[in-house]
Enzyme design. Structure first.
Site, short mmCIF file in Angstrom:
data_model
loop_
_atom_site.label_atom_id
_atom_site.label_comp_id
_atom_site.label_asym_id
_atom_site.label_seq_id
_atom_site.Cartn_x
_atom_site.Cartn_y
_atom_site.Cartn_z
N HIS A 95 1.36 -0.41 23.68
CA HIS A 95 0.20 0.49 23.81
C HIS A 95 -1.02 -0.38 24.07
CE1 HIS A 95 -2.01 4.27 23.14
NE2 HIS A 95 -2.99 3.46 22.76
N CYS A 96 -1.69 -0.10 25.18
CA CYS A 96 -2.82 -0.93 25.61
C CYS A 96 -4.14 -0.24 25.25
CB CYS A 96 -2.75 -1.20 27.11
SG CYS A 96 -4.11 -2.21 27.72
N PRO A 97 -4.96 -0.82 24.38
CA PRO A 97 -6.25 -0.18 24.04
C PRO A 97 -7.24 -0.24 25.18
CG PRO A 97 -6.06 -2.34 22.99
CD PRO A 97 -4.73 -2.06 23.61
N ASN A 101 -3.94 3.95 26.74
CA ASN A 101 -2.69 4.62 27.12
C ASN A 101 -1.53 3.69 26.84
OD1 ASN A 101 -1.00 6.59 28.09
ND2 ASN A 101 -1.50 6.29 30.25
#
Length: 318
Positions: A95-97, A101
């Site tokens: 999960h990429c902040p 997303n």
């Protein structure tokens, strides 16, 4: 500083990369990262007891549907539950902040292009302004060391505000380029070996490695073409994120989708005419996940997945 002839070229290159970077960011941030589709859920429901669902484990589980510990649902291979999104993601990487997303099967290509175009654009910006950066940097150093009344960049009609902002741009660009290069060197080997960040920590032989970097990249980018360079879905995909080739291996078994046990490879039922298009995904999933044979309603006997001596009743036993 004597670069008027190269300004149009630098402008075109940098702004093209900026547009591609912005497009990739929007695509990776707003697109479906690979939520488990309803068609798979319907397939699981229709398969019933013919689909063997295994408990989830920390390791490779090729060709196996597993139970999500959080959702309690049967999910395809390489699928993981994201704690932030509270969804199961196909081929989840992380999960990429920064894009707010998940990064999974549905947007990993866009994520890779985002890193690539942002890195190249940053390097182009640094290189095109390198003479000015060196000049302003040396002028600032001399001013600081020798305590001149004003920085030397004013000779070139550069105000103090412009000089400071220009140096800040150079410092931020350099840091950004270093960080993006670290992301590139981290994800490029994963892409070319067909692994995710989660799978990298398994420490066992990768059953999804097709043997060549190009074939591994095709798993995410599709067959080579102009669409490789655009943050769009592959025009000619080689997998759907639910079942991964090879479909007829020792992990998939030799059961035909209709339940007939056979040792033959029914490639025409699995692949399209070009070997990449799949007219009926349920056929492919049935083979990959070893859907059990259909037995007569009153049949009682051992099934292939049962332990020796165990019988399974396919109908209500009175």
């Amino acid at each position: 500083m004597g670069k008027s002839s190269s300004i149009p070229v630098d402008f075109a290159i940098f702004n093209s990369l900026w547009v591609l970077t912005t497009w990739s960011y929007i695509a990776s941030s707003c697109s479906d990262p690979g939520y488990v589709p309803n068609r798979w859920r319907e397939f699981v429901q229709n398969a019933g007891g013919r689909l063997v669902v295994f408990p989830a484990a920390q390791g490779w589980q090729p060709g196996r549907a597993t139970t999500c510990d959080r959702c309690g649902c049967a999910r395809p291979e390489r699928t993981h539950h994201c704690k932030v999104c509270d969804q199961c993601i196909l081929r989840m990487d992380h999960h990429c902040p920064w894009i707010s997303n998940c990064v999974g099967f549905g947007n990993y290509k866009q994520f890779i292009l985002l890193i690539l175009y942002a890195f190249v654009g940053t390097v182009v910006g640094l290189c095109s302004s390198l003479p000015e950066l060196v000049f302003c940097g040396s002028a600032a150093v001399k001013w600081f060391l020798y305590h001149h009344d004003h920085p030397g960049w004013q000779v070139q009609h550069i105000s103090n505000v412009e000089g400071i902002l220009f140096l800040a741009f150079g410092a931020m660009s350099l840091v950004t380029a270093v960080l993006l290069s670290m992301l590139m060197t981290g994800h490029a080997p994963l892409l070319m070996s067909n692994k995710t960040t989660i799978e990298y920590h398994y420490g066992m032989e990768n059953p999804y490695d097709t043997g060549t970097p190009l074939a591994n990249v095709e798993q995410q980018f599709g067959l080579p073409g102009w669409d490789w360079f655009l943050p769009i879905q592959p025009r000619t995909p080689v997998t759907d994120g639910i079942a991964y080739p090879p479909y007829f291996d020792d992990k998939s078994g030799g059961f035909r989708p209709n339940g007939e046990n056979s040792m033959n490879n029914y490639v025409d039922d699995i692949l399209g005419m070009d070997g990449t298009l799949f007219p009926n995904p349920e056929v492919r999933w049935s083979t990959r996940y070893r859907l059990l044979p259909v037995a007569p309603p009153d049949w009682v006997g051992p099934m292939p997945e049962d332990r020796p001596g165990m019988a399974r009743c396919m109908s209500s036993c009175g």
